[in-house]
Design a protein around this motif. Structure first.
Motif, short mmCIF file in Angstrom:
data_model
loop_
_atom_site.label_atom_id
_atom_site.label_comp_id
_atom_site.label_asym_id
_atom_site.label_seq_id
_atom_site.Cartn_x
_atom_site.Cartn_y
_atom_site.Cartn_z
N SER A 177 -1.94 16.02 -0.72
CA SER A 177 -2.45 15.97 -2.10
C SER A 177 -3.89 15.46 -2.13
O SER A 177 -4.74 15.99 -2.85
N VAL A 178 -4.17 14.43 -1.34
CA VAL A 178 -5.54 13.89 -1.30
C VAL A 178 -6.50 14.93 -0.74
O VAL A 178 -7.63 15.11 -1.25
N ALA A 179 -6.10 15.64 0.30
CA ALA A 179 -6.96 16.68 0.87
C ALA A 179 -7.20 17.80 -0.14
O ALA A 179 -8.32 18.34 -0.24
N GLU A 183 -10.88 19.09 -1.72
CA GLU A 183 -11.35 20.48 -1.71
C GLU A 183 -11.80 20.91 -3.10
O GLU A 183 -12.81 21.60 -3.25
N LEU A 184 -11.03 20.50 -4.11
CA LEU A 184 -11.42 20.84 -5.48
C LEU A 184 -12.74 20.19 -5.86
O LEU A 184 -13.54 20.77 -6.60
N MET A 185 -12.97 18.98 -5.37
CA MET A 185 -14.25 18.31 -5.65
C MET A 185 -15.41 19.07 -5.03
O MET A 185 -16.50 19.17 -5.61
N LEU A 197 -12.13 14.54 -11.24
CA LEU A 197 -11.54 14.65 -9.92
C LEU A 197 -11.71 13.38 -9.10
O LEU A 197 -10.84 13.02 -8.29
N GLU A 198 -12.83 12.67 -9.29
CA GLU A 198 -13.01 11.41 -8.58
C GLU A 198 -11.98 10.37 -9.01
O GLU A 198 -11.43 9.62 -8.18
N GLY A 199 -11.70 10.30 -10.31
CA GLY A 199 -10.66 9.38 -10.78
C GLY A 199 -9.29 9.73 -10.22
O GLY A 199 -8.52 8.85 -9.81
N GLU A 200 -8.99 11.00 -10.19
CA GLU A 200 -7.71 11.44 -9.64
C GLU A 200 -7.63 11.15 -8.14
O GLU A 200 -6.57 10.72 -7.63
N LEU A 201 -8.74 11.32 -7.43
CA LEU A 201 -8.76 11.05 -6.00
C LEU A 201 -8.54 9.56 -5.72
O LEU A 201 -7.80 9.19 -4.80
N SER A 202 -9.17 8.69 -6.52
CA SER A 202 -8.99 7.25 -6.32
C SER A 202 -7.53 6.85 -6.54
O SER A 202 -6.98 6.04 -5.79
N SER A 203 -6.90 7.39 -7.56
CA SER A 203 -5.50 7.06 -7.84
C SER A 203 -4.59 7.50 -6.70
O SER A 203 -3.70 6.76 -6.27
N ARG A 204 -4.84 8.71 -6.18
CA ARG A 204 -3.97 9.22 -5.13
C ARG A 204 -4.21 8.49 -3.80
O ARG A 204 -3.28 8.28 -3.03
N GLU A 205 -5.44 8.09 -3.55
CA GLU A 205 -5.71 7.33 -2.33
C GLU A 205 -5.07 5.95 -2.40
O GLU A 205 -4.57 5.43 -1.39
N ALA A 206 -5.05 5.33 -3.60
CA ALA A 206 -4.37 4.03 -3.74
C ALA A 206 -2.87 4.17 -3.49
O ALA A 206 -2.25 3.33 -2.82
#
Length: 329
Positions: A177-179, A183-185, A197-206
């Motif tokens: 999911s993070v990868a 890619e979308l970013m 997308l940056e906010g979503e990436l931070s949440s998924r990385e946490a």
């Protein structure tokens, strides 16, 4: 004339068949071109939705049903968390603790928390936590029991195989999911899409980091067993004494009784002394101050009767010696 009429129907039939074949070919090509155009349009719409601010969430939801979802790993052995607690009485606590450390380190483990204290009677107590590999767990447990007298033992085994499988699967899915979000970013062009997308990436990385920490904890607890060892000193027994008393024992006992009697007499004298002093002072005051001032009683008169005064008692005559009796004669 008849020959010409027979040839014309055959030519007409051949022409009809050729026209029908051409018509079928044109229809198939048109359907193929229409389907390819519709597929291209659907792909374009999918890319547009993925690039939109909500595209990250759609992608995350779609990956759960896509064919690229990672399969759960197959474990060859069960994942079990083993813990044990031992209470042992030993003659020398520091020596037993050194032996436990050596046994643990030789098995490939290490010593954790350690606490040492003394009771009111001066006996030493030590509590230490040992971590040993699971494959050496039984051997180390048996060696620790042999350090002294076993007082208490508790052993537990918790099967967490399902939990380990679930966490491993979630870690792999979260990494995919993070990868996907990254890619979308890379494909996003608008600033609003990049921010979303940056906010979503931070949440998924946490979420991924939390799963990795849980995975590491499970791996540590299933690969290393925990043994809590409590060591205490054995109480020293008093030496048995001879019950038959001797001369010295009797002399010591008599002297102890004599000293005890003197002590109690001194205590009794000290307790009575204040009262005796007060009594002596009162007696002196009576004899020296009060009695001389009291009036003297008059002498009693002789009693009389109808015949006259009664004779008074005379003192008994003194005894005379034989010589004085002779003289009187």
């Amino acid at each position: 004339m008849r020959a010409r009429r027979s040839v014309r129907p055959v030519q007409a039939l051949a022409g009809l068949l050729l026209a029908a074949a051409l018509a079928l070919t044109g229809c198939s090509s048109a359907s193929d071109s229409g389907s390819s155009a519709s597929d291209k349009g659907a792909a374009a719409r999918g890319d547009a939705k993925a690039a939109a601010p909500g595209g990250a969430k759609d992608a995350g939801g779609a990956e759960a049903t896509s064919g690229t979802r990672p399969r759960a790993p197959k474990l060859t052995a069960s994942s079990i968390i083993r813990t044990a607690s031992l209470t042992v009485q030993v003659k020398d606590v520091p020596k037993a603790l050194d032996r436990a450390r050596t046994t643990t380190e030789s098995a490939g483990g290490y010593v954790g928390d350690e606490t040492t204290s003394r009771d009111p009677e001066g006996r030493e107590h030590t509590r230490v936590v040992l971590r040993v590999p699971v494959d050496r767990y039984d051997q180390v447990l048996a060696d620790l029991q042999g350090t002294g007298k076993l007082i208490d033992r508790t052993a537990k085994a918790e099967d967490v195989t399902d939990q380990v499988v679930d966490v491993d699967s979630r870690v792999k899915s979260q990494r995919v999911s993070v990868a996907r979000v990254r890619e979308l970013m890379d494909r996003a062009t608008r600033l609003s899409d990049v921010v979303a997308l940056e906010g979503e990436l931070s949440s998924r990385e946490a979420d991924l980091e939390a799963l990795l920490a849980q995975q590491a904890s499970l791996k540590d607890r299933t690969s290393m067993a925990t043994i809590t060892l409590s060591l205490s000193e054995t109480p020293v027994k008093a030496a048995a004494k001879d019950d038959d008393p001797g001369f010295l024992d009797a002399l010591a006992g008599g002297w102890h009784a004599f000293v005890t009697m003197l002590r109690w007499l001194a205590v009794a004298f000290g307790a009575v002394l204040p009262f005796a002093a007060v009594a002596v002072l009162l007696a002196l005051a009576w004899l020296r101050l009060v009695r001389p001032r009291l009036p003297h009683r008059p002498a009693t008169a002789p009693t009389t009767s109808a015949l006259g005064p009664l004779p008074t008692t005379r003192p008994a005559p003194e005894a005379t010696s034989p010589r004085e009796e002779g003289r009187q004669d």
